[in-house]
Design an enzyme around this catalytic site. Structure first.
Site: not given
Length: 219
Positions: A135, A204
Protein backbone atom coordinates in the site's frame (compact mmCIF):
# COMPACT_ATOMS: atom_id res chain seq x y z
CA UNK A 1 19.80 -6.99 -2.37
CA UNK A 2 17.61 -5.49 0.33
CA UNK A 3 14.43 -7.24 1.40
CA UNK A 4 12.23 -4.37 0.24
CA UNK A 5 13.80 -4.47 -3.23
CA UNK A 6 13.49 -8.26 -3.39
CA UNK A 7 9.76 -7.95 -2.72
CA UNK A 8 9.38 -5.28 -5.39
CA UNK A 9 11.19 -7.50 -7.87
CA UNK A 10 8.88 -10.40 -7.02
CA UNK A 11 5.86 -8.13 -7.51
CA UNK A 12 7.10 -6.34 -10.64
CA UNK A 13 4.29 -7.63 -12.87
CA UNK A 14 1.66 -6.47 -10.39
CA UNK A 15 3.29 -3.03 -10.19
CA UNK A 16 3.21 -2.75 -13.98
CA UNK A 17 -0.46 -3.76 -14.02
CA UNK A 18 -1.31 -1.10 -11.44
CA UNK A 19 0.42 1.64 -13.43
CA UNK A 20 -1.45 0.74 -16.60
CA UNK A 21 -4.86 0.37 -14.96
CA UNK A 22 -7.44 2.79 -16.45
CA UNK A 23 -8.27 4.22 -13.01
CA UNK A 24 -4.64 5.31 -12.73
CA UNK A 25 -4.15 6.56 -16.28
CA UNK A 26 -7.48 8.37 -16.43
CA UNK A 27 -6.96 9.98 -13.03
CA UNK A 28 -3.56 11.21 -14.26
CA UNK A 29 -5.23 12.72 -17.32
CA UNK A 30 -8.05 14.25 -15.28
CA UNK A 31 -10.66 12.31 -17.24
CA UNK A 32 -11.62 9.74 -14.60
CA UNK A 33 -15.37 9.58 -14.03
CA UNK A 34 -16.30 11.37 -10.81
CA UNK A 35 -18.42 8.43 -9.66
CA UNK A 36 -15.39 6.13 -9.79
CA UNK A 37 -13.30 8.57 -7.75
CA UNK A 38 -16.11 9.00 -5.22
CA UNK A 39 -16.30 5.23 -4.91
CA UNK A 40 -12.56 5.14 -4.25
CA UNK A 41 -12.85 7.87 -1.60
CA UNK A 42 -15.62 6.04 0.24
CA UNK A 43 -13.96 2.63 0.09
CA UNK A 44 -10.47 3.88 0.89
CA UNK A 45 -11.83 5.68 3.93
CA UNK A 46 -13.16 2.39 5.26
CA UNK A 47 -9.93 0.66 4.26
CA UNK A 48 -7.80 3.18 6.15
CA UNK A 49 -9.64 2.50 9.38
CA UNK A 50 -8.39 -1.08 9.27
CA UNK A 51 -4.99 -0.10 7.86
CA UNK A 52 -4.49 1.99 10.99
CA UNK A 53 -5.48 -1.05 13.09
CA UNK A 54 -2.82 -3.07 11.27
CA UNK A 55 -0.11 -0.66 12.43
CA UNK A 56 -1.54 -0.52 15.93
CA UNK A 57 -1.50 -4.30 16.31
CA UNK A 58 2.00 -4.40 14.83
CA UNK A 59 3.04 -1.92 17.51
CA UNK A 60 1.95 -4.34 20.22
CA UNK A 61 4.13 -7.06 18.67
CA UNK A 62 7.26 -4.93 18.42
CA UNK A 63 9.96 -5.80 20.95
CA UNK A 64 11.87 -2.52 20.99
CA UNK A 65 10.65 0.89 22.02
CA UNK A 66 11.69 2.69 18.83
CA UNK A 67 9.82 0.33 16.51
CA UNK A 68 6.78 0.37 18.77
CA UNK A 69 6.78 4.17 18.76
CA UNK A 70 7.15 4.31 14.98
CA UNK A 71 4.33 1.84 14.30
CA UNK A 72 1.90 3.47 16.69
CA UNK A 73 2.91 6.85 15.26
CA UNK A 74 1.95 5.73 11.75
CA UNK A 75 -1.37 4.42 13.04
CA UNK A 76 -2.04 7.86 14.54
CA UNK A 77 -0.94 9.60 11.34
CA UNK A 78 -3.36 7.54 9.25
CA UNK A 79 -6.24 8.33 11.59
CA UNK A 80 -5.36 11.97 12.19
CA UNK A 81 -3.96 13.13 8.83
CA UNK A 82 -4.71 10.82 5.92
CA UNK A 83 -8.32 10.20 6.88
CA UNK A 84 -8.84 13.92 7.40
CA UNK A 85 -7.60 14.49 3.86
CA UNK A 86 -10.08 11.88 2.65
CA UNK A 87 -12.85 13.77 4.45
CA UNK A 88 -11.68 16.87 2.58
CA UNK A 89 -11.78 15.00 -0.74
CA UNK A 90 -15.26 13.75 0.13
CA UNK A 91 -16.53 17.21 1.09
CA UNK A 92 -15.56 18.45 -2.38
CA UNK A 93 -18.03 15.92 -3.77
CA UNK A 94 -20.76 16.61 -1.22
CA UNK A 95 -20.07 13.48 0.85
CA UNK A 96 -20.34 14.02 4.61
CA UNK A 97 -18.25 12.35 7.30
CA UNK A 98 -21.35 10.47 8.40
CA UNK A 99 -21.84 9.12 4.89
CA UNK A 100 -18.21 8.01 4.75
CA UNK A 101 -18.49 6.17 8.03
CA UNK A 102 -21.77 4.55 6.96
CA UNK A 103 -20.34 3.30 3.65
CA UNK A 104 -20.65 -0.45 3.21
CA UNK A 105 -17.39 -2.07 2.20
CA UNK A 106 -17.35 -3.50 -1.31
CA UNK A 107 -16.33 -7.17 -1.66
CA UNK A 108 -12.73 -6.32 -2.58
CA UNK A 109 -12.40 -3.94 0.35
CA UNK A 110 -13.73 -6.65 2.66
CA UNK A 111 -11.25 -9.17 1.25
CA UNK A 112 -8.30 -6.81 1.56
CA UNK A 113 -8.99 -5.53 5.07
CA UNK A 114 -9.83 -9.02 6.34
CA UNK A 115 -6.53 -10.28 4.95
CA UNK A 116 -4.60 -7.45 6.60
CA UNK A 117 -6.25 -7.92 9.99
CA UNK A 118 -5.85 -11.71 9.91
CA UNK A 119 -2.16 -11.19 9.16
CA UNK A 120 -1.94 -8.66 11.98
CA UNK A 121 -3.45 -10.95 14.60
CA UNK A 122 -2.09 -14.30 13.41
CA UNK A 123 1.17 -13.41 11.64
CA UNK A 124 4.61 -12.42 12.78
CA UNK A 125 5.91 -8.86 12.76
CA UNK A 126 7.84 -9.74 9.58
CA UNK A 127 4.65 -10.88 7.85
CA UNK A 128 2.85 -7.72 8.94
CA UNK A 129 5.67 -5.63 7.44
CA UNK A 130 5.25 -7.47 4.13
CA UNK A 131 1.47 -7.03 4.24
CA UNK A 132 1.53 -3.27 4.77
CA UNK A 133 4.34 -2.55 2.31
CA UNK A 134 2.39 -2.76 -1.01
CA UNK A 135 0.00 0.00 0.00
CA UNK A 136 2.62 2.55 1.03
CA UNK A 137 5.20 1.84 -1.67
CA UNK A 138 2.51 1.22 -4.26
CA UNK A 139 0.78 4.56 -3.78
CA UNK A 140 4.06 6.44 -4.05
CA UNK A 141 5.11 4.59 -7.19
CA UNK A 142 1.69 4.90 -8.81
CA UNK A 143 1.41 8.59 -7.90
CA UNK A 144 4.90 9.27 -9.28
CA UNK A 145 3.76 7.58 -12.49
CA UNK A 146 0.61 9.71 -12.51
CA UNK A 147 2.71 12.85 -12.09
CA UNK A 148 4.77 11.84 -15.13
CA UNK A 149 1.62 11.27 -17.20
CA UNK A 150 -0.23 14.44 -16.13
CA UNK A 151 0.05 17.29 -18.63
CA UNK A 152 -1.64 19.98 -16.55
CA UNK A 153 -3.43 20.65 -13.29
CA UNK A 154 -6.96 19.30 -12.96
CA UNK A 155 -9.51 18.26 -10.34
CA UNK A 156 -7.45 15.20 -9.32
CA UNK A 157 -4.16 17.04 -8.92
CA UNK A 158 -4.53 17.15 -5.09
CA UNK A 159 -4.60 13.34 -5.06
CA UNK A 160 -1.33 13.19 -6.99
CA UNK A 161 0.21 15.87 -4.78
CA UNK A 162 -0.80 14.05 -1.60
CA UNK A 163 0.93 10.82 -2.55
CA UNK A 164 4.05 12.46 -4.02
CA UNK A 165 4.55 14.85 -1.09
CA UNK A 166 7.76 14.97 0.93
CA UNK A 167 5.80 13.87 3.99
CA UNK A 168 4.49 10.75 2.28
CA UNK A 169 7.92 9.97 0.81
CA UNK A 170 9.35 10.08 4.32
CA UNK A 171 6.72 7.60 5.51
CA UNK A 172 7.54 5.26 2.63
CA UNK A 173 11.27 5.54 3.36
CA UNK A 174 10.56 4.51 6.95
CA UNK A 175 8.39 1.63 5.72
CA UNK A 176 11.16 0.35 3.45
CA UNK A 177 13.58 0.41 6.36
CA UNK A 178 11.09 -1.46 8.54
CA UNK A 179 10.66 -4.14 5.86
CA UNK A 180 14.44 -4.43 5.45
CA UNK A 181 14.97 -4.79 9.20
CA UNK A 182 12.33 -7.54 9.42
CA UNK A 183 13.77 -9.30 6.36
CA UNK A 184 17.29 -9.33 7.77
CA UNK A 185 16.20 -10.30 11.27
CA UNK A 186 13.95 -13.16 10.13
CA UNK A 187 15.67 -15.16 7.35
CA UNK A 188 13.45 -18.13 8.10
CA UNK A 189 10.35 -16.07 7.32
CA UNK A 190 11.45 -14.55 4.02
CA UNK A 191 9.40 -17.01 1.96
CA UNK A 192 6.34 -16.24 4.07
CA UNK A 193 6.99 -12.51 3.64
CA UNK A 194 7.04 -12.94 -0.14
CA UNK A 195 3.74 -14.81 -0.09
CA UNK A 196 2.05 -12.22 2.10
CA UNK A 197 3.47 -9.37 0.02
CA UNK A 198 2.15 -10.85 -3.23
CA UNK A 199 -1.34 -11.35 -1.84
CA UNK A 200 -1.44 -7.80 -0.52
CA UNK A 201 -0.10 -6.43 -3.82
CA UNK A 202 -2.72 -8.32 -5.82
CA UNK A 203 -5.43 -6.88 -3.59
CA UNK A 204 -3.98 -3.41 -4.18
CA UNK A 205 -4.46 -3.97 -7.91
CA UNK A 206 -7.99 -5.24 -7.33
CA UNK A 207 -8.75 -2.11 -5.27
CA UNK A 208 -8.17 0.08 -8.35
CA UNK A 209 -10.44 -2.25 -10.33
CA UNK A 210 -13.07 -2.14 -7.58
CA UNK A 211 -13.13 1.66 -7.66
CA UNK A 212 -13.15 1.88 -11.46
CA UNK A 213 -16.07 -0.54 -11.84
CA UNK A 214 -17.85 0.87 -8.76
CA UNK A 215 -18.02 -2.65 -7.40
CA UNK A 216 -20.84 -3.48 -5.03
CA UNK A 217 -22.69 -6.51 -3.76
CA UNK A 218 -25.44 -6.41 -6.37
CA UNK A 219 -28.08 -6.96 -3.70
Amino acid sequence: MSGSQRLLDVGAAIWAAQKSHPFVTELAAGTLDEAAFEHWVRQDYRYLQDYARLFAVAGTKARDEETMTDLLGVAHSVLDTEMDLHRSFAADYGISRGELEATEKAPTCVAYTNFLLRTAYEGSLAEIAAALYPCMQGYLDVADHMAELADEEHRYTPFIELYTSDEFRAEVDWCRGFVDDCWDASPGQQEAMEAVFLTSAKLEYRFWEMAYTEEGWGL
